[in-house]
Design a protein around this motif. Structure first.
Motif, PDB file in Angstrom:
ATOM      1  N   ALA A  14       1.024   4.168  -2.968  1.00 40.47           N
ATOM      2  CA  ALA A  14       0.740   5.580  -2.676  1.00 40.47           C
ATOM      3  C   ALA A  14       1.903   6.460  -3.127  1.00 40.47           C
ATOM      4  CB  ALA A  14       0.473   5.766  -1.186  1.00 40.47           C
ATOM      5  N   LEU A  15       3.123   6.044  -2.863  1.00 37.06           N
ATOM      6  CA  LEU A  15       4.285   6.833  -3.257  1.00 37.06           C
ATOM      7  C   LEU A  15       4.405   6.902  -4.777  1.00 37.06           C
ATOM      8  CD1 LEU A  15       6.570   8.477  -2.121  1.00 37.06           C
ATOM      9  CD2 LEU A  15       7.958   6.421  -2.008  1.00 37.06           C
ATOM     10  N   ALA A  16       4.083   5.814  -5.455  1.00 36.99           N
ATOM     11  CA  ALA A  16       4.159   5.801  -6.918  1.00 36.99           C
ATOM     12  C   ALA A  16       3.142   6.752  -7.536  1.00 36.99           C
ATOM     13  CB  ALA A  16       3.941   4.382  -7.439  1.00 36.99           C
ATOM     14  N   ALA A  17       2.095   7.092  -6.801  1.00 37.10           N
ATOM     15  CA  ALA A  17       1.035   7.964  -7.328  1.00 37.10           C
ATOM     16  C   ALA A  17       1.261   9.446  -7.017  1.00 37.10           C
ATOM     17  CB  ALA A  17      -0.312   7.527  -6.764  1.00 37.10           C
ATOM     18  N   VAL A  18       2.281   9.763  -6.242  1.00 40.10           N
ATOM     19  CA  VAL A  18       2.551  11.146  -5.837  1.00 40.10           C
ATOM     20  C   VAL A  18       3.226  11.906  -6.979  1.00 40.10           C
ATOM     21  CG1 VAL A  18       3.951  12.565  -4.281  1.00 40.10           C
ATOM     22  CG2 VAL A  18       2.716  10.597  -3.399  1.00 40.10           C
ATOM     23  N   THR A  19       2.790  13.143  -7.199  1.00 39.69           N
ATOM     24  CA  THR A  19       3.461  14.027  -8.151  1.00 39.69           C
ATOM     25  C   THR A  19       4.278  15.036  -7.354  1.00 39.69           C
ATOM     26  OG1 THR A  19       1.710  13.786  -9.782  1.00 39.69           O
ATOM     27  CG2 THR A  19       3.152  15.699 -10.011  1.00 39.69           C
ATOM     28  N   VAL A  20       5.586  15.051  -7.601  1.00 36.60           N
ATOM     29  CA  VAL A  20       6.522  15.899  -6.867  1.00 36.60           C
ATOM     30  C   VAL A  20       7.033  16.997  -7.796  1.00 36.60           C
ATOM     31  CG1 VAL A  20       8.718  15.974  -5.633  1.00 36.60           C
ATOM     32  CG2 VAL A  20       7.236  13.964  -5.415  1.00 36.60           C
ATOM     33  N   PHE A  21       6.996  18.226  -7.318  1.00 39.12           N
ATOM     34  CA  PHE A  21       7.531  19.359  -8.070  1.00 39.12           C
ATOM     35  C   PHE A  21       8.797  19.837  -7.390  1.00 39.12           C
ATOM     36  CE2 PHE A  21       6.979  24.165  -8.899  1.00 39.12           C
ATOM     37  CZ  PHE A  21       7.788  24.124 -10.026  1.00 39.12           C
ATOM     38  N   ASP A  22       9.921  19.743  -8.095  1.00 33.50           N
ATOM     39  CA  ASP A  22      11.196  20.295  -7.633  1.00 33.50           C
ATOM     40  C   ASP A  22      11.583  21.378  -8.642  1.00 33.50           C
ATOM     41  OD1 ASP A  22      13.722  21.003  -6.865  1.00 33.50           O
ATOM     42  OD2 ASP A  22      14.525  18.971  -6.843  1.00 33.50           O
ATOM     43  N   PRO A  78       0.813  -1.220   0.000  1.00 35.13           N
ATOM     44  CA  PRO A  78       0.000   0.000   0.000  1.00 35.13           C
ATOM     45  C   PRO A  78       0.849   1.275   0.000  1.00 35.13           C
ATOM     46  CG  PRO A  78      -0.794  -1.529   1.692  1.00 35.13           C
ATOM     47  CD  PRO A  78       0.446  -2.114   1.073  1.00 35.13           C
ATOM     48  N   GLU A  79       1.920   1.329   0.806  1.00 33.72           N
ATOM     49  CA  GLU A  79       2.763   2.526   0.844  1.00 33.72           C
ATOM     50  C   GLU A  79       3.462   2.745  -0.489  1.00 33.72           C
ATOM     51  OE1 GLU A  79       5.425   2.264   4.146  1.00 33.72           O
ATOM     52  OE2 GLU A  79       3.789   2.056   5.571  1.00 33.72           O
ATOM     53  N   ALA A  80       3.945   1.659  -1.098  1.00 34.25           N
ATOM     54  CA  ALA A  80       4.633   1.779  -2.381  1.00 34.25           C
ATOM     55  C   ALA A  80       3.675   2.280  -3.452  1.00 34.25           C
ATOM     56  CB  ALA A  80       5.236   0.437  -2.784  1.00 34.25           C
ATOM     57  N   ALA A 100      16.312  10.933 -10.313  1.00 35.09           N
ATOM     58  CA  ALA A 100      16.868   9.612 -10.012  1.00 35.09           C
ATOM     59  C   ALA A 100      16.714   9.271  -8.529  1.00 35.09           C
ATOM     60  CB  ALA A 100      18.336   9.554 -10.427  1.00 35.09           C
ATOM     61  N   GLU A 101      16.952  10.246  -7.674  1.00 31.04           N
ATOM     62  CA  GLU A 101      16.834   9.990  -6.235  1.00 31.04           C
ATOM     63  C   GLU A 101      15.397   9.667  -5.832  1.00 31.04           C
ATOM     64  OE1 GLU A 101      18.722  12.820  -3.665  1.00 31.04           O
ATOM     65  OE2 GLU A 101      20.384  13.084  -5.052  1.00 31.04           O
ATOM     66  N   LEU A 102      14.444  10.415  -6.359  1.00 30.86           N
ATOM     67  CA  LEU A 102      13.049  10.165  -6.032  1.00 30.86           C
ATOM     68  C   LEU A 102      12.562   8.860  -6.642  1.00 30.86           C
ATOM     69  CD1 LEU A 102      11.741  13.799  -6.313  1.00 30.86           C
ATOM     70  CD2 LEU A 102      11.791  12.398  -4.234  1.00 30.86           C
ATOM     71  N   GLU A 103      13.033   8.543  -7.825  1.00 28.12           N
ATOM     72  CA  GLU A 103      12.664   7.274  -8.456  1.00 28.12           C
ATOM     73  C   GLU A 103      13.173   6.098  -7.619  1.00 28.12           C
ATOM     74  OE1 GLU A 103      12.552   5.434 -12.926  1.00 28.12           O
ATOM     75  OE2 GLU A 103      14.361   6.523 -12.343  1.00 28.12           O
ATOM     76  N   ALA A 104      14.368   6.227  -7.068  1.00 21.32           N
ATOM     77  CA  ALA A 104      14.914   5.163  -6.212  1.00 21.32           C
ATOM     78  C   ALA A 104      14.065   4.957  -4.958  1.00 21.32           C
ATOM     79  CB  ALA A 104      16.350   5.499  -5.823  1.00 21.32           C
ATOM     80  N   LEU A 105      13.359   6.006  -4.536  1.00 21.46           N
ATOM     81  CA  LEU A 105      12.482   5.901  -3.365  1.00 21.46           C
ATOM     82  C   LEU A 105      11.104   5.347  -3.709  1.00 21.46           C
ATOM     83  CD1 LEU A 105      13.335   9.284  -1.627  1.00 21.46           C
ATOM     84  CD2 LEU A 105      14.031   6.986  -0.909  1.00 21.46           C
ATOM     85  N   GLY A 106      10.800   5.248  -5.016  1.00 23.07           N
ATOM     86  CA  GLY A 106       9.521   4.688  -5.423  1.00 23.07           C
ATOM     87  C   GLY A 106       8.589   5.626  -6.151  1.00 23.07           C
TER      88      GLY A 106
END
Length: 94
Positions: A5-13, A1-3, A23-29
């Motif tokens: 949820a993390l895969a569905a998050v959109t992150v703006f940097d 479930p956590e994985a 690459a760092e965020l992708e490694a986190l899921g």
């Protein structure tokens, strides 16, 4: 479930630095296509209203030179630009 949820998050940097954040965020899921980290002028995008239309969280480690930290904090404190998204900043001081 956590994985999932993390895969569905959109992150703006908004600060691009050779694409390392992706690459760092992708490694986190976080899925690569859901990381908004492009080589653009963040401040010009603010001025022209060309920010991403939707994101779940703004996560960044802004440049320490110049007035980047102050400008970013002004942006985050403004009501109209954040769309209610949470944010995380990492400021390291020595």
């Amino acid at each position: 479930p956590e994985a999932e949820a993390l895969a569905a998050v959109t992150v703006f940097d908004p600060y691009f630095c050779e694409g390392g954040a992706v690459a760092e965020l992708e490694a986190l899921g976080v899925r690569r296509e859901r990381v908004l980290n492009r080589n653009r002028d963040f401040y010009a995008d603010i001025a022209t209203g060309q920010l991403p239309p939707q994101y779940d969280v703004l996560l960044t480690n802004p440049p320490y030179s110049g007035d980047h930290k102050q400008r970013l904090l002004r942006f985050l404190a403004s009501d109209g630009d954040m769309r209610g998204a949470p944010f995380l900043l990492r400021f390291l001081a020595s």
